[in-house]
Write a protein that holds these residues in place. Structure first.
Motif, mmCIF file in Angstrom:
data_model
loop_
_atom_site.group_PDB
_atom_site.id
_atom_site.type_symbol
_atom_site.label_atom_id
_atom_site.label_comp_id
_atom_site.label_asym_id
_atom_site.label_seq_id
_atom_site.Cartn_x
_atom_site.Cartn_y
_atom_site.Cartn_z
ATOM 1 N N PHE A 132 9.600 104.887 148.021
ATOM 2 C CA PHE A 132 9.575 104.187 147.269
ATOM 3 C C PHE A 132 10.713 103.851 146.996
ATOM 4 C CE2 PHE A 132 4.784 102.989 146.499
ATOM 5 C CZ PHE A 132 4.408 103.933 147.834
ATOM 6 N N SER A 133 11.680 104.732 146.465
ATOM 7 C CA SER A 133 13.081 103.569 145.719
ATOM 8 C C SER A 133 14.119 103.751 147.071
ATOM 9 C CB SER A 133 13.973 104.923 144.774
ATOM 10 O OG SER A 133 14.025 105.413 145.376
ATOM 11 N N GLN A 134 13.472 104.151 148.355
ATOM 12 C CA GLN A 134 14.589 103.730 149.134
ATOM 13 C C GLN A 134 14.038 102.640 150.293
ATOM 14 O OE1 GLN A 134 16.791 107.312 150.840
ATOM 15 N NE2 GLN A 134 15.599 109.093 149.568
ATOM 16 N N ALA A 135 12.512 101.975 149.940
ATOM 17 C CA ALA A 135 12.101 101.001 150.418
ATOM 18 C C ALA A 135 12.915 100.022 150.816
ATOM 19 C CB ALA A 135 10.604 101.089 150.754
ATOM 20 N N THR A 136 12.839 98.917 151.552
ATOM 21 C CA THR A 136 13.090 97.704 151.671
ATOM 22 C C THR A 136 11.767 97.150 151.327
ATOM 23 O OG1 THR A 136 15.092 97.781 153.235
ATOM 24 C CG2 THR A 136 14.447 95.743 152.663
ATOM 25 N N ALA A 221 6.765 96.002 163.822
ATOM 26 C CA ALA A 221 7.507 94.296 164.395
ATOM 27 C C ALA A 221 8.293 94.034 162.974
ATOM 28 C CB ALA A 221 5.872 93.646 164.196
ATOM 29 N N ILE A 222 7.737 94.337 161.863
ATOM 30 C CA ILE A 222 9.164 93.885 160.740
ATOM 31 C C ILE A 222 10.114 94.939 160.527
ATOM 32 C CG2 ILE A 222 9.284 94.280 158.255
ATOM 33 C CD1 ILE A 222 6.244 93.685 157.945
ATOM 34 N N ALA A 223 10.056 95.967 161.440
ATOM 35 C CA ALA A 223 11.790 96.428 161.357
ATOM 36 C C ALA A 223 11.674 95.979 162.846
ATOM 37 C CB ALA A 223 11.039 98.333 161.588
ATOM 38 N N ALA A 224 11.668 95.845 163.784
ATOM 39 C CA ALA A 224 12.175 95.606 164.451
ATOM 40 C C ALA A 224 13.372 93.198 164.332
ATOM 41 C CB ALA A 224 10.773 94.514 165.764
ATOM 42 N N SER A 225 12.021 93.000 163.882
ATOM 43 C CA SER A 225 12.619 91.986 163.173
ATOM 44 C C SER A 225 13.531 92.160 162.620
ATOM 45 C CB SER A 225 11.765 90.416 162.466
ATOM 46 O OG SER A 225 10.343 90.967 163.222
ATOM 47 N N LEU A 226 13.846 92.955 161.629
ATOM 48 C CA LEU A 226 15.191 92.890 160.230
ATOM 49 C C LEU A 226 15.712 93.715 161.663
ATOM 50 C CD1 LEU A 226 13.171 94.605 158.014
ATOM 51 C CD2 LEU A 226 14.253 92.697 158.152
ATOM 52 N N ALA A 227 15.621 94.248 162.514
ATOM 53 C CA ALA A 227 17.305 94.789 163.321
ATOM 54 C C ALA A 227 17.636 93.980 164.009
ATOM 55 C CB ALA A 227 16.345 96.265 164.126
ATOM 56 N N HIS A 228 16.681 92.890 164.423
ATOM 57 C CA HIS A 228 17.108 92.104 165.076
ATOM 58 C C HIS A 228 18.071 90.934 164.118
ATOM 59 C CE1 HIS A 228 15.865 91.995 169.013
ATOM 60 N NE2 HIS A 228 14.736 92.106 169.156
ATOM 61 N N GLY A 229 18.439 91.277 162.669
ATOM 62 C CA GLY A 229 19.181 90.355 161.911
ATOM 63 C C GLY A 229 18.060 89.482 160.917
ATOM 64 N N MET A 230 16.498 89.682 161.078
ATOM 65 C CA MET A 230 16.366 88.166 160.130
ATOM 66 C C MET A 230 16.543 88.657 158.692
ATOM 67 S SD MET A 230 12.882 87.550 162.425
ATOM 68 C CE MET A 230 13.209 87.079 164.464
ATOM 69 N N SER A 231 15.671 87.464 158.117
ATOM 70 C CA SER A 231 15.341 87.519 156.864
ATOM 71 C C SER A 231 14.584 88.516 156.110
ATOM 72 C CB SER A 231 15.194 86.615 156.736
ATOM 73 O OG SER A 231 14.138 85.242 155.806
ATOM 74 N N THR A 233 12.072 87.629 154.726
ATOM 75 C CA THR A 233 10.532 86.933 154.636
ATOM 76 C C THR A 233 10.614 86.385 156.164
ATOM 77 O OG1 THR A 233 12.305 84.572 153.961
ATOM 78 C CG2 THR A 233 10.756 85.768 152.633
ATOM 79 N N ASP A 234 11.633 85.835 156.771
ATOM 80 C CA ASP A 234 11.637 85.675 157.858
ATOM 81 C C ASP A 234 10.923 87.030 159.090
ATOM 82 O OD1 ASP A 234 12.094 82.917 157.676
ATOM 83 O OD2 ASP A 234 14.005 83.819 158.457
ATOM 84 N N SER A 235 11.281 88.440 159.054
ATOM 85 C CA SER A 235 11.224 89.046 159.460
ATOM 86 C C SER A 235 8.989 89.004 159.110
ATOM 87 C CB SER A 235 11.575 90.419 158.994
ATOM 88 O OG SER A 235 13.002 90.447 160.030
ATOM 89 N N VAL A 236 8.825 89.243 158.178
ATOM 90 C CA VAL A 236 7.111 89.261 157.524
ATOM 91 C C VAL A 236 6.638 88.147 158.344
ATOM 92 C CG1 VAL A 236 5.633 89.205 156.159
ATOM 93 C CG2 VAL A 236 7.635 90.238 155.657
ATOM 94 N N TYR A 237 6.596 87.044 158.241
ATOM 95 C CA TYR A 237 5.822 86.228 158.902
ATOM 96 C C TYR A 237 5.913 86.385 161.031
ATOM 97 C CZ TYR A 237 4.130 81.399 160.810
ATOM 98 O OH TYR A 237 3.892 81.341 162.215
ATOM 99 N N GLU A 238 7.113 86.606 161.469
ATOM 100 C CA GLU A 238 7.280 86.508 162.432
ATOM 101 C C GLU A 238 6.471 87.980 163.520
ATOM 102 O OE1 GLU A 238 8.920 85.311 165.389
ATOM 103 O OE2 GLU A 238 9.234 83.390 163.698
ATOM 104 N N ALA A 239 6.103 89.191 162.551
ATOM 105 C CA ALA A 239 5.617 90.388 162.632
ATOM 106 C C ALA A 239 4.782 89.868 162.641
ATOM 107 C CB ALA A 239 6.088 91.281 161.747
ATOM 108 N N GLN A 240 3.791 89.339 161.805
ATOM 109 C CA GLN A 240 2.893 88.834 161.467
ATOM 110 C C GLN A 240 1.889 87.935 162.890
ATOM 111 O OE1 GLN A 240 0.683 87.768 157.179
ATOM 112 N NE2 GLN A 240 3.233 87.274 156.936
ATOM 113 N N GLU A 241 2.996 87.272 162.707
ATOM 114 C CA GLU A 241 2.791 86.391 164.101
ATOM 115 C C GLU A 241 2.299 87.121 165.570
ATOM 116 O OE1 GLU A 241 3.518 81.752 165.786
ATOM 117 O OE2 GLU A 241 5.093 83.445 166.060
#
Length: 280
Positions: A132-136, A221-231, A233-241
């Protein structure tokens, strides 16, 4: 030669049905323009109706798989799914501790959607203490959030989701996304928390049917969005969509649950191309 796409390393179990686990991660990451690296934590015997058996990998094999690819290729994000044993939790924690600047998405898979148990209290405790302490970001559903936050399963109804998130954040993760599909609400409401409270809340239309691999899809999908450099909050939304559209386009290939279509967008592209061609 073109530049390589963002690379994401997933630690997860194999699902021969292709609905969840490492196969879901591969399809999701590829569908979102990333190159997936995979480290198997377990091999399962399962189909779209449920899990029949699990073979947990030797932790040294988990370490060797990860070290080998990480020495060869740089990664932009980590994603962790089903773990299988305390020893594997410790093995992964050891590996990722060498990469503190790489975002880590932890999906604490405690059971299959049918209810087949994947993690006992010892594994849950190990996750709390070592990962947990290592998780984003941690992405439990509401049932998992309550179970992880409490020491006794009999008390699951005592905590509300905000209290559960607060407890999970106390173990050191930066964000908690609690998924609301199991809650008795008209829409599916997913809420992102940090230590200051609610960061964002998103409501999605409930879709008919039961899905195999929706949680794996969302976390990957969150991991993918973060890998693309998104923030975050944006990663969480894009992944949900992305995930919602995979569920809307889901298909039922067997006798059990629906499987998300992680390449739903290809069908849309084909329809647009056909429409363009009809105008010629």
């Amino acid at each position: 030669m073109s530049l390589p796409p963002p690379i994401v390393l997933s630690f997860a179990a194999s699902d021969p049905s292709g609905g969840a686990g490492i196969q879901a991660d591969i399809l999701t990451l590829a569908g979102m323009g990333c190159h997936p690296l995979t480290v198997l934590t377990a091999v399962t015997v399962q189909d779209t109706t449920g899990v029949e058996d699990i073979f947990v990998m030797d932790p040294e094999w988990v370490i060797d798989q990860a070290r080998t690819v990480l020495q060869d290729m740089p990664v932009q994000a980590f994603k962790i799914g089903m773990l299988g044993s305390v020893e594997i939790v410790a093995a992964i924690a050891e590996v990722i501790s060498d990469y503190p600047d790489i975002p880590l998405v932890l999906d604490p898979v405690l059971a299959s959607s049918r209810g087949d148990m994947f993690a006992n209290e010892e594994v849950i405790s190990a996750m709390r203490e070592m990962l947990f302490s290592q998780a984003t970001i941690i992405t439990p559903n509401s049932i998992e959030a309550r179970r992880i936050a409490l020491d006794h399963e009999d008390d699951l109804e005592i905590l509300n989701l905000k209290q559960s998130a607060d407890q999970l954040l106390q173990w050191g993760c930066s964000y908690v996304l609690i998924k609301g599909a199991h809650e008795n609400t008209p829409q599916v409401v997913n809420v992102l928390y940090d230590v200051n409270g609610i960061v964002r809340s998103d409501a999605w239309q409930r879709l008919p049917g039961s899905f195999h691999g929706s949680g794996c899809t969302l976390s990957s999908a969150i991991a993918a969005s973060l890998a693309h450099g998104m923030s975050i909050t944006d990663s969480v939304y894009e992944a949900q969509e992305f995930t919602w559209h995979t569920l809307k386009a889901g298909f039922r290939p067997g006798m059990g649950q629906y499987i998300p279509d992680r390449f739903f967008w290809m069908e849309s592209d084909n329809l647009e191309e056909e429409a363009d061609g009809s105008d010629d």
